[in-house]
Design a protein around this motif. Structure first.
Motif, mmCIF file in Angstrom:
data_model
loop_
_atom_site.group_PDB
_atom_site.id
_atom_site.type_symbol
_atom_site.label_atom_id
_atom_site.label_comp_id
_atom_site.label_asym_id
_atom_site.label_seq_id
_atom_site.Cartn_x
_atom_site.Cartn_y
_atom_site.Cartn_z
ATOM 1 N N LEU A 58 -7.441 38.350 -12.145
ATOM 2 C CA LEU A 58 -7.904 39.649 -12.656
ATOM 3 C C LEU A 58 -8.058 40.663 -11.525
ATOM 4 O O LEU A 58 -7.624 41.816 -11.655
ATOM 5 C CB LEU A 58 -9.243 39.480 -13.368
ATOM 6 C CG LEU A 58 -9.227 39.321 -14.875
ATOM 7 C CD1 LEU A 58 -10.628 38.990 -15.381
ATOM 8 C CD2 LEU A 58 -8.691 40.541 -15.565
ATOM 9 N N SER A 88 -0.386 44.155 -14.882
ATOM 10 C CA SER A 88 -0.791 43.813 -16.248
ATOM 11 C C SER A 88 -0.646 42.321 -16.524
ATOM 12 O O SER A 88 -1.513 41.708 -17.154
ATOM 13 C CB SER A 88 0.039 44.614 -17.259
ATOM 14 O OG SER A 88 -0.185 45.992 -17.083
ATOM 15 N N VAL A 89 0.450 41.734 -16.044
ATOM 16 C CA VAL A 89 0.680 40.300 -16.232
ATOM 17 C C VAL A 89 -0.406 39.492 -15.523
ATOM 18 O O VAL A 89 -0.968 38.543 -16.082
ATOM 19 C CB VAL A 89 2.091 39.896 -15.734
ATOM 20 C CG1 VAL A 89 2.224 38.392 -15.581
ATOM 21 C CG2 VAL A 89 3.153 40.426 -16.673
ATOM 22 N N SER A 91 -3.437 40.513 -14.686
ATOM 23 C CA SER A 91 -4.719 40.728 -15.370
ATOM 24 C C SER A 91 -4.788 39.925 -16.666
ATOM 25 O O SER A 91 -5.811 39.313 -16.971
ATOM 26 C CB SER A 91 -4.910 42.218 -15.672
ATOM 27 O OG SER A 91 -4.985 42.953 -14.478
ATOM 28 N N GLY A 92 -3.701 39.922 -17.432
ATOM 29 C CA GLY A 92 -3.669 39.152 -18.676
ATOM 30 C C GLY A 92 -3.806 37.665 -18.428
ATOM 31 O O GLY A 92 -4.551 36.963 -19.127
ATOM 32 N N PHE A 95 -7.422 36.927 -17.464
ATOM 33 C CA PHE A 95 -8.310 36.947 -18.618
ATOM 34 C C PHE A 95 -8.154 35.661 -19.431
ATOM 35 O O PHE A 95 -9.138 35.058 -19.861
ATOM 36 C CB PHE A 95 -8.015 38.179 -19.477
ATOM 37 C CG PHE A 95 -8.980 38.389 -20.593
ATOM 38 C CD1 PHE A 95 -10.298 38.726 -20.333
ATOM 39 C CD2 PHE A 95 -8.588 38.234 -21.911
ATOM 40 C CE1 PHE A 95 -11.208 38.917 -21.364
ATOM 41 C CE2 PHE A 95 -9.478 38.418 -22.947
ATOM 42 C CZ PHE A 95 -10.795 38.763 -22.675
ATOM 43 N N ALA A 96 -6.901 35.219 -19.628
ATOM 44 C CA ALA A 96 -6.656 33.997 -20.385
ATOM 45 C C ALA A 96 -7.241 32.775 -19.682
ATOM 46 O O ALA A 96 -7.851 31.910 -20.317
ATOM 47 C CB ALA A 96 -5.155 33.810 -20.610
ATOM 48 N N GLY A 113 1.802 33.632 -14.951
ATOM 49 C CA GLY A 113 1.338 34.913 -14.422
ATOM 50 C C GLY A 113 1.839 35.169 -13.014
ATOM 51 O O GLY A 113 2.383 36.236 -12.716
#
Length: 196
Positions: A58, A88-89, A91-92, A95-96, A113
Protein backbone atom coordinates in the motif's frame (compact mmCIF):
# COMPACT_ATOMS: atom_id res chain seq x y z
CA UNK A 1 30.25 10.49 -23.94
CA UNK A 2 26.88 10.77 -22.23
CA UNK A 3 24.12 12.65 -23.95
CA UNK A 4 22.36 15.34 -21.95
CA UNK A 5 19.03 14.26 -20.54
CA UNK A 6 16.08 15.43 -22.54
CA UNK A 7 13.03 16.33 -20.49
CA UNK A 8 10.41 13.55 -20.58
CA UNK A 9 7.69 15.85 -21.82
CA UNK A 10 9.80 17.83 -24.27
CA UNK A 11 6.81 18.13 -26.59
CA UNK A 12 4.57 19.46 -23.82
CA UNK A 13 7.27 21.54 -22.14
CA UNK A 14 7.32 19.61 -18.84
CA UNK A 15 10.36 18.36 -16.97
CA UNK A 16 10.95 16.59 -13.63
CA UNK A 17 10.44 18.86 -10.65
CA UNK A 18 13.37 19.78 -8.44
CA UNK A 19 11.71 17.92 -5.56
CA UNK A 20 11.59 14.60 -7.43
CA UNK A 21 13.96 13.24 -4.78
CA UNK A 22 11.26 13.43 -2.08
CA UNK A 23 8.91 10.68 -3.37
CA UNK A 24 11.96 8.63 -4.36
CA UNK A 25 13.32 8.75 -0.79
CA UNK A 26 9.84 8.03 0.64
CA UNK A 27 9.66 4.93 -1.53
CA UNK A 28 13.09 3.83 -0.37
CA UNK A 29 12.07 4.38 3.27
CA UNK A 30 8.99 2.17 2.86
CA UNK A 31 11.07 -0.58 1.26
CA UNK A 32 13.90 -0.42 3.79
CA UNK A 33 11.59 -0.37 6.82
CA UNK A 34 9.69 -3.38 5.48
CA UNK A 35 12.95 -5.15 4.67
CA UNK A 36 14.33 -4.49 8.17
CA UNK A 37 11.14 -5.85 9.75
CA UNK A 38 11.40 -9.05 7.72
CA UNK A 39 15.03 -9.55 8.75
CA UNK A 40 14.55 -9.14 12.49
CA UNK A 41 11.15 -10.79 12.93
CA UNK A 42 12.02 -14.39 13.74
CA UNK A 43 8.57 -16.00 13.79
CA UNK A 44 5.84 -13.86 12.22
CA UNK A 45 2.29 -15.17 12.14
CA UNK A 46 0.25 -15.36 8.95
CA UNK A 47 -1.74 -12.34 10.12
CA UNK A 48 1.43 -10.35 10.81
CA UNK A 49 2.72 -11.28 7.36
CA UNK A 50 -0.52 -10.00 5.84
CA UNK A 51 -0.39 -6.74 7.76
CA UNK A 52 3.28 -5.95 7.17
CA UNK A 53 3.27 -7.05 3.53
CA UNK A 54 -0.01 -5.30 2.85
CA UNK A 55 1.15 -2.04 4.41
CA UNK A 56 4.39 -2.20 2.40
CA UNK A 57 2.54 -2.71 -0.88
CA UNK A 58 0.00 0.00 0.00
CA UNK A 59 2.74 2.48 0.93
CA UNK A 60 4.72 1.78 -2.23
CA UNK A 61 1.61 2.13 -4.38
CA UNK A 62 0.58 5.37 -2.66
CA UNK A 63 4.05 6.92 -3.00
CA UNK A 64 4.15 5.91 -6.68
CA UNK A 65 0.77 7.52 -7.31
CA UNK A 66 1.54 10.70 -5.33
CA UNK A 67 4.97 11.03 -6.93
CA UNK A 68 3.76 11.11 -10.55
CA UNK A 69 3.53 14.93 -10.76
CA UNK A 70 7.15 15.23 -9.55
CA UNK A 71 8.32 13.08 -12.49
CA UNK A 72 7.13 15.74 -14.92
CA UNK A 73 4.62 13.45 -16.59
CA UNK A 74 0.92 14.24 -16.73
CA UNK A 75 -1.27 11.45 -15.38
CA UNK A 76 -2.93 11.14 -18.79
CA UNK A 77 0.38 10.81 -20.70
CA UNK A 78 1.65 7.38 -21.74
CA UNK A 79 4.23 7.13 -18.96
CA UNK A 80 1.87 8.76 -16.47
CA UNK A 81 -0.72 6.08 -17.22
CA UNK A 82 1.86 3.32 -16.75
CA UNK A 83 2.94 4.77 -13.39
CA UNK A 84 -0.70 5.23 -12.33
CA UNK A 85 -1.43 1.63 -13.21
CA UNK A 86 1.64 0.40 -11.31
CA UNK A 87 0.69 2.40 -8.22
CA UNK A 88 -2.92 1.26 -8.41
CA UNK A 89 -1.95 -2.40 -8.79
CA UNK A 90 0.40 -2.22 -5.80
CA UNK A 91 -2.22 -0.44 -3.68
CA UNK A 92 -4.90 -2.97 -4.65
CA UNK A 93 -2.61 -5.91 -3.90
CA UNK A 94 -1.67 -4.32 -0.56
CA UNK A 95 -5.29 -3.85 0.40
CA UNK A 96 -6.11 -7.46 -0.55
CA UNK A 97 -3.14 -8.83 1.41
CA UNK A 98 -4.22 -6.80 4.44
CA UNK A 99 -7.65 -8.48 4.39
CA UNK A 100 -6.86 -12.04 3.26
CA UNK A 101 -4.49 -13.89 5.55
CA UNK A 102 -2.98 -17.11 4.28
CA UNK A 103 0.38 -18.20 2.95
CA UNK A 104 -1.09 -19.14 -0.42
CA UNK A 105 -3.02 -15.90 -0.86
CA UNK A 106 -0.08 -13.77 0.24
CA UNK A 107 2.23 -15.46 -2.26
CA UNK A 108 -0.24 -15.24 -5.15
CA UNK A 109 -1.54 -11.72 -4.55
CA UNK A 110 1.85 -10.22 -3.70
CA UNK A 111 3.45 -11.99 -6.67
CA UNK A 112 0.75 -10.73 -9.04
CA UNK A 113 0.96 -7.19 -7.64
CA UNK A 114 4.75 -7.04 -7.73
CA UNK A 115 4.91 -8.76 -11.12
CA UNK A 116 2.41 -6.50 -12.88
CA UNK A 117 3.80 -3.34 -11.25
CA UNK A 118 7.35 -4.46 -12.07
CA UNK A 119 6.45 -5.00 -15.73
CA UNK A 120 4.82 -1.56 -15.88
CA UNK A 121 7.86 0.08 -14.27
CA UNK A 122 10.17 -1.76 -16.64
CA UNK A 123 8.08 -0.41 -19.53
CA UNK A 124 8.40 3.13 -18.11
CA UNK A 125 12.15 2.77 -17.93
CA UNK A 126 12.56 1.36 -21.42
CA UNK A 127 10.21 3.97 -22.85
CA UNK A 128 12.16 6.86 -21.29
CA UNK A 129 15.69 5.48 -21.43
CA UNK A 130 18.21 8.28 -21.83
CA UNK A 131 15.49 10.93 -21.49
CA UNK A 132 14.53 10.81 -17.81
CA UNK A 133 16.68 10.64 -14.68
CA UNK A 134 14.63 7.74 -13.25
CA UNK A 135 14.61 5.58 -16.40
CA UNK A 136 17.45 3.29 -15.31
CA UNK A 137 16.00 3.04 -11.81
CA UNK A 138 12.59 2.05 -13.19
CA UNK A 139 14.27 -0.64 -15.30
CA UNK A 140 16.25 -2.02 -12.35
CA UNK A 141 13.32 -1.78 -9.92
CA UNK A 142 11.05 -3.47 -12.46
CA UNK A 143 13.48 -6.38 -12.84
CA UNK A 144 13.80 -6.71 -9.03
CA UNK A 145 10.00 -6.76 -8.66
CA UNK A 146 9.62 -9.35 -11.43
CA UNK A 147 12.30 -11.52 -9.80
CA UNK A 148 10.64 -11.26 -6.39
CA UNK A 149 7.26 -12.08 -7.94
CA UNK A 150 8.71 -15.12 -9.71
CA UNK A 151 10.33 -16.42 -6.50
CA UNK A 152 7.39 -15.99 -4.07
CA UNK A 153 5.27 -18.98 -5.20
CA UNK A 154 8.18 -21.37 -4.59
CA UNK A 155 8.18 -20.52 -0.87
CA UNK A 156 4.49 -21.06 -0.08
CA UNK A 157 5.13 -24.34 1.75
CA UNK A 158 7.81 -22.80 3.97
CA UNK A 159 5.44 -20.41 5.75
CA UNK A 160 5.21 -16.76 6.66
CA UNK A 161 8.86 -16.27 7.65
CA UNK A 162 10.15 -17.52 4.29
CA UNK A 163 7.57 -15.55 2.29
CA UNK A 164 8.38 -12.37 4.19
CA UNK A 165 12.08 -13.09 3.71
CA UNK A 166 11.72 -13.29 -0.06
CA UNK A 167 9.53 -10.18 -0.24
CA UNK A 168 11.80 -8.36 2.22
CA UNK A 169 14.92 -9.30 0.29
CA UNK A 170 13.51 -7.74 -2.86
CA UNK A 171 12.42 -4.71 -0.84
CA UNK A 172 15.90 -4.20 0.60
CA UNK A 173 17.55 -4.40 -2.81
CA UNK A 174 15.08 -1.94 -4.34
CA UNK A 175 15.22 0.26 -1.22
CA UNK A 176 18.98 0.64 -1.57
CA UNK A 177 18.54 1.44 -5.27
CA UNK A 178 15.91 4.10 -4.54
CA UNK A 179 17.87 5.68 -1.67
CA UNK A 180 20.92 6.08 -3.92
CA UNK A 181 18.73 7.53 -6.65
CA UNK A 182 16.96 9.91 -4.25
CA UNK A 183 20.21 11.17 -2.74
CA UNK A 184 21.68 11.70 -6.21
CA UNK A 185 18.59 13.62 -7.33
CA UNK A 186 18.70 15.72 -4.15
CA UNK A 187 22.37 16.53 -4.69
CA UNK A 188 21.77 17.42 -8.35
CA UNK A 189 18.81 19.67 -7.53
CA UNK A 190 20.79 21.53 -4.85
CA UNK A 191 23.75 21.91 -7.19
CA UNK A 192 21.48 23.28 -9.92
CA UNK A 193 19.85 25.70 -7.47
CA UNK A 194 23.26 26.94 -6.28
CA UNK A 195 24.37 27.85 -9.81
CA UNK A 196 23.83 31.50 -10.74
Amino acid sequence: MTQPLMPPGAASGTAPRADLWKPVLLRSAAALVFGAITIFWAAPSVEAMGWTGGLYLLATGAVTLCGIPATGFARDSGTGKLLSAAGSVLSGAGFAVLLLHSDLLFAIIAALGLGVAGALELACGVRNRGRHPLARDWITSGIISLGTAAALPFFIGLGAHALLGVAGGGAIISGVLWVLSGLTLRHDSRSAAAKP
